[in-house]
Scaffold this motif. Structure first.
Motif, PDB file in Angstrom:
ATOM      1  N   SER A  54       0.833  -1.212   0.000  1.00  0.00           N
ATOM      2  CA  SER A  54       0.000   0.000   0.000  1.00  0.00           C
ATOM      3  C   SER A  54       0.862   1.254   0.000  1.00  0.00           C
ATOM      4  O   SER A  54       0.512   2.251  -0.657  1.00  0.00           O
ATOM      5  N   PHE A  68      -6.031   3.757  -1.191  1.00  0.00           N
ATOM      6  CA  PHE A  68      -5.568   2.973  -0.038  1.00  0.00           C
ATOM      7  C   PHE A  68      -5.680   3.726   1.291  1.00  0.00           C
ATOM      8  O   PHE A  68      -5.330   3.172   2.340  1.00  0.00           O
ATOM      9  N   PHE A  71      -8.279   2.047   3.506  1.00  0.00           N
ATOM     10  CA  PHE A  71      -7.760   0.716   3.849  1.00  0.00           C
ATOM     11  C   PHE A  71      -6.747   0.798   4.983  1.00  0.00           C
ATOM     12  O   PHE A  71      -6.815   0.025   5.948  1.00  0.00           O
ATOM     13  N   ASN A  72      -5.791   1.727   4.884  1.00  0.00           N
ATOM     14  CA  ASN A  72      -4.777   1.852   5.928  1.00  0.00           C
ATOM     15  C   ASN A  72      -5.344   2.382   7.234  1.00  0.00           C
ATOM     16  O   ASN A  72      -4.823   2.090   8.308  1.00  0.00           O
ATOM     17  N   ALA A  75      -8.737  -0.987   7.682  1.00  0.00           N
ATOM     18  CA  ALA A  75      -8.663  -2.426   7.430  1.00  0.00           C
ATOM     19  C   ALA A  75      -7.260  -3.026   7.469  1.00  0.00           C
ATOM     20  O   ALA A  75      -7.110  -4.248   7.432  1.00  0.00           O
ATOM     21  N   GLN A  76      -6.224  -2.220   7.517  1.00  0.00           N
ATOM     22  CA  GLN A  76      -4.859  -2.734   7.559  1.00  0.00           C
ATOM     23  C   GLN A  76      -4.671  -3.680   8.751  1.00  0.00           C
ATOM     24  O   GLN A  76      -4.946  -3.299   9.890  1.00  0.00           O
ATOM     25  N   GLY A 194     -12.259   2.886  -1.974  1.00  0.00           N
ATOM     26  CA  GLY A 194     -11.414   2.435  -0.869  1.00  0.00           C
ATOM     27  C   GLY A 194     -12.238   1.883   0.279  1.00  0.00           C
ATOM     28  O   GLY A 194     -11.840   0.916   0.945  1.00  0.00           O
ATOM     29  N   GLY A 197     -13.383  -1.605  -0.850  1.00  0.00           N
ATOM     30  CA  GLY A 197     -12.276  -2.548  -0.724  1.00  0.00           C
ATOM     31  C   GLY A 197     -11.973  -2.899   0.713  1.00  0.00           C
ATOM     32  O   GLY A 197     -11.670  -4.059   1.037  1.00  0.00           O
ATOM     33  N   SER A 198     -12.066  -1.914   1.606  1.00  0.00           N
ATOM     34  CA  SER A 198     -11.801  -2.151   3.028  1.00  0.00           C
ATOM     35  C   SER A 198     -12.833  -3.092   3.634  1.00  0.00           C
ATOM     36  O   SER A 198     -12.495  -3.977   4.435  1.00  0.00           O
ATOM     37  N   PHE A 201     -12.148  -6.637   2.409  1.00  0.00           N
ATOM     38  CA  PHE A 201     -10.974  -7.205   3.075  1.00  0.00           C
ATOM     39  C   PHE A 201     -11.296  -7.548   4.529  1.00  0.00           C
ATOM     40  O   PHE A 201     -10.875  -8.604   5.036  1.00  0.00           O
ATOM     41  N   GLN A 469      -8.220   2.719  15.004  1.00  0.00           N
ATOM     42  CA  GLN A 469      -8.658   2.671  13.605  1.00  0.00           C
ATOM     43  C   GLN A 469     -10.015   3.344  13.423  1.00  0.00           C
ATOM     44  O   GLN A 469     -10.232   4.071  12.449  1.00  0.00           O
TER      45      GLN A 469
END
Length: 496
Positions: A54, A68, A71-72, A75-76, A194, A197-198, A201, A469
């Protein structure tokens, strides 16, 4: 933002990071601090690979970075944080020894965006300085003062490490405010994808964790854990429902909604299910009002029939999990002369009430902290480490299980109330201001304010804002709301 304000924000943030580095350097040999001891596990290695991918893609161009970003933030996998300098957050009496990173991957990713995509001149920023921005900035200032006072009050390196590591509310707020000086937050379409996608994931990660690593019988995320995972899924589900019914996104996302609802039920988290039911009732009433106004008799009758079927299922369906049996919620007595919450409100001993009684204990611990430290709290990060000093007998890693109590006990009453209110309500106020100004530029992320608003209900029995998060995601939504007040937005939307 003005040039001077950017310099101030950057300076404060730099001081926090430099102070963190100094504290760790002076205490790195202490057992209460941790960095790269033992072998790296395959989970940590896999998490690191995902993070570096990422970073690599985010460094290529702003579209990849914005894709991303969520995501970071959300969901990271958190295992990569085990490889960063950390401080002990568990108390001496806890069953497990747990560390928390002094700086997280969220810090690192946001710093990358600031340096990579910053504008050449701070002074040419077109951000519209609104009252909502000033209020949020004031609340961040209160948090900053509380952190400073607590660091000066506790002279041990360990306490300073706890406070600095858990000052992520301050760090993330400053980072996102500085990120306003870039074009990253104008990439609304990429941020929306994003989010998609998160979610995908997180569902995949939770499936792997629940099947192979957890024996709780619940659908759990290894990164976000139990209730936090379910609550944010519920809020995201409501956001997609809200957007579809307002025709801002395609009906094909209805499939994602069904998957989210199924996952939320499997989590067996009462607050998340309550959020879904609450939103469903609101949406039903709103749509029914619209249909009555338009005199659509057939659709009105259909909606009412569906509503009664849904209510009947809720009433007569007998959940297998004891946690979800509402009929087991029983109060033995209420004694207003009691000195603690569990002696004032006495609940019957059963599986349904067990977690509620535990929460009353945590509420009482937080109230004891507030009573002793009303103005600036005991300092962020010190709640679990010192909970036994304030009456808690719990030996697990815990928090206040209430957002307002968590902030008030660790930052102080005034900073806590201001900051929590800003996080929850500012996105809504920004949205309403755009409606009043008849700004017709609405996009796929315009209704994200609903997530912050619904997290109020999750925050009654869970301290979601003390999951780094989650609070980072909610701050991101807040600054997106502020960004939409920017008069430059219309031009950027057309270009994007």
């Amino acid at each position: 933002m003005t040039f001077i304000l950017n310099i101030i924000l950057t300076t404060v943030l730099s001081i926090v990071y430099i102070g963190t580095l100094i504290v760790f350097s002076l205490n790195s040999k202490s057992q209460k601090f941790y960095f790269l001891e033992g072998e790296i596990t395959w989970v940590e290695a896999a998490s690191s690979i995902i993070f570096f991918i990422s970073i690599f893609l985010g460094n290529k161009n702003i579209k990849w970075y914005s894709l991303f970003l969520v995501f970071n933030v959300l969901a990271q996998p958190v295992a990569v944080n085990n490889l960063l300098p950390s401080v002990l957050i568990s108390s001496p009496n806890d069953y497990k020894t747990v560390y928390f990173p002094l700086v997280t991957t969220i810090d690192l990713y946001l710093i990358l965006g600031i340096f990579k995509y910053r504008k050449k001149s701070f002074s040419k920023n077109n951000f519209k300085n609104s009252s909502y921005y000033n209020i949020f900035l004031f609340s961040v200032g209160l948090i900053c003062v509380s952190v400073l006072v607590n660091i000066l009050s506790y002279h041990t390196g360990y306490d300073m490490g706890l406070i600095l590591s858990n000052s992520y509310h301050l760090r993330y707020s400053l980072l996102f405010l500085i990120l306003l000086n870039t074009e990253v937050l104008y990439q609304k379409k990429n941020i929306f994808y994003g989010i998609i996608g998160s979610i995908i994931f997180l569902l995949f990660e939770a499936t792997i964790y629940s099947v192979f690593f957890s024996d709780s019988g619940r659908f759990i995320s290894g990164s976000l854990r139990n209730n936090t995972f379910a609550n944010i899924l519920a809020c995201l589900c409501c956001f997609f429902c809200f957007s579809i019914t307002r025709k801002k996104i395609s009906n094909r996302y209805f499939l994602l909604i069904l998957v989210l609802i199924f996952g939320i039920i499997l989590t067996k988290t009462r607050s998340a299910i309550f959020i879904l039911i609450l939103y469903g009732f609101f949406e039903f009433c709103f749509q029914l009002f619209i249909l009555i106004k338009r005199k659509r008799v057939g659709k009105i009758i259909t909606m009412i029939i569906c509503f009664f079927i849904f209510i009947s299922v809720l009433v007569f369906f007998e959940p297998k999990s004891e946690r979800l049996k509402l009929t087991d919620f029983k109060i033995e007595r209420i004694d207003l002369s009691g000195k603690t919450l569990n002696t004032i409100l006495v609940l019957e001993d059963n599986d349904f009430n067990a977690s509620l009684k535990l929460r009353l204990d945590h509420f009482q611990t937080s109230l004891n902290m507030i009573k002793q430290n009303q103005v600036f709290g005991i300092g962020p990060g010190r709640w679990n480490a010192y909970k036994s000093d304030f009456g808690s007998k719990d030996r697990n890693i815990m928090d206040s299980h209430n957002d307002l109590l968590a902030f008030s006990s660790q930052y102080g009453l005034i900073p806590g109330v201001f900051f929590v209110s800003c996080i929850y309500l500012t996105p809504l106020f920004c949205f309403r201001k755009r409606l009043k100004e008849k700004t017709n530029i609405f996009n796929k992320v315009s209704y994200l304010f609903l997530i912050n608003l619904l997290m109020i209900f999750a925050g009654i029995t869970n301290a979601g804002l003390f999951k780094h998060q989650i609070v980072a995601f909610l701050i991101l939504i807040l600054v997106l709301g502020l960004k939409e007040l920017n008069p430059k937005l219309e031009v950027m939307e057309k270009l994007g």
